[in-house]
Design a protein around this motif. Structure first.
Motif: not given
Ligand code: TPP
Ligand code: SF4
Ligand code: MG
Length: 304
Positions: A177-178, A188-189, A252-255, A301-304
């Motif tokens: 996030s940083v 990417a991770t 700007g989008v995290v997937s 929980q915040e992802v899905v």
């Protein structure tokens, strides 16, 4: 090394990173990831390395890489990368560097440098839109100096500087996030135990320009205290239990590239590593185990 042996190494076709004879620990998850990453990037790469375990790959004047290598002070690898990129660009503008001889500039550091000591230089490099790739192999501690805690150490883990029944009292910094907050081209991770996901992301990063940031979780038998043969299993468990989310940031989008369904309990991952043994013996630390599980559950929980 004799000149003949060196020539023979250069002729080997199978892999870009020549691993035999390196002084790394057996089962090193950082080396596993680096090997795969380098095979995708290819030898037209110059690594800019800050002090850490991977520095041991290079024994002047040799490295096991077919490409080039520059060693910098611990906090300065992105600044070193800027110098190389600028020099290449100047040569290119003068017509002294054919396009097919240009190099991909790749910073390679551990988490101590990426999450902490080198973060300021990295922030500056992203702000300047430096055309580079940053590879952080994250073994969750200052491994080369004896696994002291870093800002990447997970809550509750025992390190050389966080002993006792509760282990490390801090929480792993959210570097993804940083870095994403700087709005670079790509973040990417990855993990070596998921090679297809890793290869797809590195291929994608290779074809882009601007700052491209990669964090590879690096299971570390020496610092995490487990049998080297378990590295791949432990890496897979990190993903399956949801401890290490595989994801990417772009425009700007995290997937998430893998959403683990039916996650096994995080305990399955923790129990395999001596650095968490104090959570299970002499008695179960039910409170701390529940807290660690709860943080992972809340993330998903915040992802899905
Ligand atoms: C300014 C500075 N402080 C301390 C060191 C000593 N040092 C060398 S390697 C290292 C550990 C780096 O940790 P990390 O970046 O996580 O890489 P790892 O060793 O885990 O591969 C440290 C502290 C150094 N080289 N430079
Ligand atoms: S200490 Fe860990 S990261 Fe360093 S070489 Fe050994 S296994 Fe790899
Ligand atoms: Mg480290």
């Amino acid at each position: 090394m004799t000149e003949t042996a060196f020539k023979r190494m250069k002729d080997l076709p199978s892999t870009h990173l020549l691993g035999s004879g390196t002084p790394m620990c057996a089962g090193c998850g950082g080396l596993e990831a680096l090997q795969q990453i380098y095979d995708v990037l290819g030898s037209r790469t110059v690594f800019v390395n800050a002090a850490g375990c991977m520095t041991l790959l290079s024994v002047y004047p040799f490295t096991p890489f077919r490409g080039s290598w520059l060693y910098t002070a611990m906090a300065s690898a992105p600044a070193g990368a800027q110098g190389i990129r600028d020099a290449l660009d100047i040569l290119s503008e003068r017509g002294e560097l054919p396009a097919d001889e240009d190099l991909q500039v790749v910073v390679l550091t551990g988490d101590g440098a990426a999450y902490g000591m080198g973060l300021s230089a990295t922030s500056g490099a992203m702000e300047r839109d430096l055309d580079f790739i940053y590879i952080c192999y994250d073994n969750e501690g200052y491994g080369n100096t004896g696994q002291q805690y870093s800002s990447a150490t997970p809550h509750g883990a025992a390190t050389a500087t966080s002993r006792g029944s509760r282990g490390y009292p801090g929480y792993k910094k959210d570097l993804f996030s940083v870095w994403s907050a700087h709005r670079p081209s790509y973040v990417a991770t990855v993990i070596g135990s998921e090679p297809l996901d890793l290869a797809r992301k590195i291929e994608k990063a290779k074809d882009m320009s601007g700052p491209r940031m990669i964090i590879a979780l690096a299971p570390c038998p020496t610092g995490w205290d487990y049998d080297p043969r378990d590295s791949v299993d432990i890496g897979k468990l990190a993903v399956k239990t949801g401890v290490w989310p595989l994801k990417e940031y772009e425009n700007g989008v995290v997937s998430h590239t893998r959403v683990p369904r039916d996650r096994p309990p995080v305990e399955d991952y923790l129990q395999r590593q001596g650095r968490f043994a104090h959570l299970f013996k002499p008695g179960r630390n039910t409170h701390l185990l529940a807290e660690i599980q709860d943080r992972v559950d809340r993330y998903w929980q915040e992802v899905v």
